[in-house]
Design an enzyme around this catalytic site. Structure first.
Site, PDB file in Angstrom:
ATOM      1  N   ASP A 122      20.860 -60.670  48.049  1.00 52.25           N
ATOM      2  CA  ASP A 122      22.163 -60.125  48.434  1.00 52.25           C
ATOM      3  C   ASP A 122      23.280 -60.752  47.603  1.00 52.25           C
ATOM      4  O   ASP A 122      23.053 -61.675  46.820  1.00 52.25           O
ATOM      5  CB  ASP A 122      22.380 -60.248  49.951  1.00 52.25           C
TER       6      ASP A 122
HETATM    7  N1  URA Z   1      17.525 -63.602  52.698  1.00 52.25           N
HETATM    8  C1  URA Z   1      18.838 -63.337  52.697  1.00 52.25           C
HETATM    9  O1  URA Z   1      19.517 -63.477  53.705  1.00 52.25           O
HETATM   10  N2  URA Z   1      19.395 -62.910  51.548  1.00 52.25           N
HETATM   11  C2  URA Z   1      18.695 -62.747  50.404  1.00 52.25           C
HETATM   12  O2  URA Z   1      19.259 -62.355  49.373  1.00 52.25           O
HETATM   13  C3  URA Z   1      17.314 -63.038  50.427  1.00 52.25           C
HETATM   14  C4  URA Z   1      16.751 -63.462  51.583  1.00 52.25           C
END
Ligand code: URA
Length: 232
Positions: free
Chosen positions: A101
């Protein structure tokens, strides 16, 4: 590979557009004009399109240290995309193996090898992803066994068993074998906590390269590609 297929794969246009370019006489193979779109070429051939040499790449494999503040899709309206960080031309099929993310940093594998990507991301293969998680509050050890058994992160959603290592009061290492949406953040909410910084430090056999600053990338070595293939 057929000449039209190779040029389409390299981003010169759709198969139809590329056939037109070939038939119009814009393509030389080993210094000879080729107007035949089903002519076969290999990586050893020299191909020129519109007077420019073509790099005969069949696949690309990259390791990036994804910086926070970027997204793994091409839709860069809200945040810059990781694809904008590349200096070189990417093959049209090159994409990230799974997404991190916008707040998350660390190991991102990008490749045109969709078969390998599909296998590495398949839940059947249980490829390990290791995250270094910094937390707002001290991690409460009562949640360790829940995480190890498979913690519930929504009313209906239960995570696969994960491994946890306590590094310090507010830092843990979490090893997951799946990739649910915002999984680490949601797991930490289920542990009555909040993620303040998240770094993926390992994807399968590939570790974060300390030589790569956030935003930098390099090609994967043949050995690393082989390690990934053996992992899937
Ligand atoms: N978990 C998350 O909260 N974000 C990511 O990008 C990957 C795993």
């Amino acid at each position: 590979m057929r000449l039209d297929k190779m040029l389409a794969h390299l981003g010169y246009g759709s198969r139809k557009e590329v056939k037109k370019i070939i038939r119009a006489g814009w393509v030389l193979v080993n210094d000879e004009l080729v107007r035949d779109d089903d002519f076969h070429v290999s990586e050893a051939d020299s191909v020129v399109v519109y007077d420019e040499n073509v790099e005969m790449l069949t696949e690309q494999y990259f390791l990036m240290n994804k910086p926070a503040g970027t997204i793994c899709s091409h839709d860069n309206k809200l945040f810059p995309s990781v694809y904008d960080l590349f200096d070189e031309q990417l093959l049209p099929k090159t994409q990230a193996f799974g997404r991190l993310d916008q707040d998350t940093q660390g190991v991102l594998i990008l490749s045109s090898d969709g078969v390998l990507g599909h296998r590495l991301l398949s839940p059947k293969h249980h490829v390990k992803k290791v995250y270094q998680v910094d937390l707002l509050n001290s991690f409460d050890p009562k949640f360790i066994s829940l995480i190890e058994k498979g913690i519930k992160i929504d009313k209906e959603e239960i995570c696969a068993p994960a491994t946890i290592e306590i590094v310090s009061d507010k830092r843990i290492l979490l090893t997951l074998v799946e990739g649910k949406y915002h999984q680490v953040k949601r797991m930490m909410v289920a542990c009555e906590n909040e993620v303040t910084n998240l770094i993926r430090i390992q994807f399968g056999p590939i570790m974060l390269d300390p030589k790569l600053e956030p935003g930098q990338y390099r090609k994967l070595s043949e050995e690393e590609i082989e390690l990934l293939r053996n992992h899937a």
